[in-house]
Write a protein that holds these residues in place. Sequence first.
Motif, PDB file in Angstrom:
ATOM      1  N   PRO A 186      -0.263  -1.786  -6.851  1.00  0.00           N
ATOM      2  CA  PRO A 186      -0.811  -3.114  -7.140  1.00  0.00           C
ATOM      3  C   PRO A 186       0.297  -4.073  -7.574  1.00  0.00           C
ATOM      4  CG  PRO A 186      -2.126  -1.391  -8.192  1.00  0.00           C
ATOM      5  CD  PRO A 186      -0.871  -0.734  -7.695  1.00  0.00           C
ATOM      6  N   ARG A 240      -8.829  -4.676  -5.143  1.00  0.00           N
ATOM      7  CA  ARG A 240      -8.131  -5.172  -3.962  1.00  0.00           C
ATOM      8  C   ARG A 240      -9.034  -6.162  -3.225  1.00  0.00           C
ATOM      9  NH1 ARG A 240      -3.444  -2.562  -3.071  1.00  0.00           N
ATOM     10  NH2 ARG A 240      -3.213  -0.391  -3.678  1.00  0.00           N
ATOM     11  N   THR A 244      -4.544  -5.575   2.459  1.00  0.00           N
ATOM     12  CA  THR A 244      -5.278  -5.858   1.223  1.00  0.00           C
ATOM     13  C   THR A 244      -4.262  -6.201   0.147  1.00  0.00           C
ATOM     14  OG1 THR A 244      -5.279  -3.544   0.467  1.00  0.00           O
ATOM     15  CG2 THR A 244      -7.167  -4.278   1.805  1.00  0.00           C
ATOM     16  N   ALA A 284      -3.691  -6.773  -4.173  1.00  0.00           N
ATOM     17  CA  ALA A 284      -4.251  -6.475  -5.490  1.00  0.00           C
ATOM     18  C   ALA A 284      -4.641  -7.758  -6.207  1.00  0.00           C
ATOM     19  CB  ALA A 284      -3.242  -5.689  -6.329  1.00  0.00           C
TER      20      ALA A 284
END
Length: 386
Positions: A77, A137, A145, A147
């Motif tokens: 992330p 996400r 995708t 975070a």
Amino acid sequence: MSQTTDDFLEKLPVILDFEDVADASLYLPLPDGWALAVADIIDSTGAIESGRYKAVNMAGAGVISAIANVLGKADLPFVFGGDGAVVAIPPDGLDQARDALSRAQSWVRDDMDLGLRAALVPVSEIRANGLDVRVARYRASEHATYAMFSGGGNSWAEARMKEGLYTIEAAASGSRPDLTGLSCRWNPIKSNHGQIVSIIAIPHPKADPTAFRKLVARVVMLANEDGRGGHPVPVDGPELGFVREGLGMEARAQSAQGDLTARLRHSLSILGQVFLVRVLYAFGASLGRFNAANYKREVASNTDFRKFDDGLKMTVDVSVSSLARIKDTLKQAADDGVCYYGMHEQDAALMTCIVPTALSHDHMHFVDGASGGYATAASRLKAQMA
């Protein structure tokens, strides 16, 4: 990476509708033992005022690239903030992340003559101060995708870094991180609708969470007049071009300090790649599995032009009338004690990229305003809070 880390990353909720990003119930807390790698450019406002937008953006994206490469994990992330970044680090990656941050500071100082401060902040310290780091996400496209963060922990960690806490010292001159894939080849992207605006809106500490969620949904709706959410990159991708400043920074990033031969070799390689893509695109041709037109469309769909990082952050292309409604909405929300906000208008957007390989579909593209963007919006937000 440990199986525990992979399990957590696989279980992260995926938000499909961006209007839902302010719903805290959709996020999971980072596990115990994790930390936040935080970095930003010192006096980014001054650097931007002197016209060094690309350098500031590339330094911020470089922090993400350096950590992802040293840990071998592109799916950690993270959030790109224009003049810096935040990356969530698992327990078994702390030493490697510390080294990458140290080397990134040396690279930014040596190559760009800018100061990069960095810190590694334990999540346990954030929670001990009554805040949290929660992650989800958002699916930007079929292949990408990004975070989203909530809980206030990122903002707290950044503030402590600026106070000189949890500091990572720069490595010796000449030390460099692995910046494989870091790219800055695209021309500035002009507005198609009227104005590129960078927006940051954070909840007032005493605000009703429901009221802030409604505000986020309202602003997102107002930016969606074209049906693409105000996406600043054309659906068929940005204009191809030779960007001298970006080319030079990329070539230096891939070369040892002072190695002019390597820099020339990388410069020629980059020029050759850009020229080849332009030729393939012009003739609608492919080279093996690479199709230039498809790649440009993926660049658009894989872009992080909007995000949630303890608040709403967007760089969008909107009409003058939509911008006026967005301004009125945010001003009213601030007057009502729902949020603080900052905005910055400009006529173009900038894009910095991390492309592991042109044959993969998961290349990442970070968008900011071309003349101040998030950094200027953030300074205006802070002035409003003061």
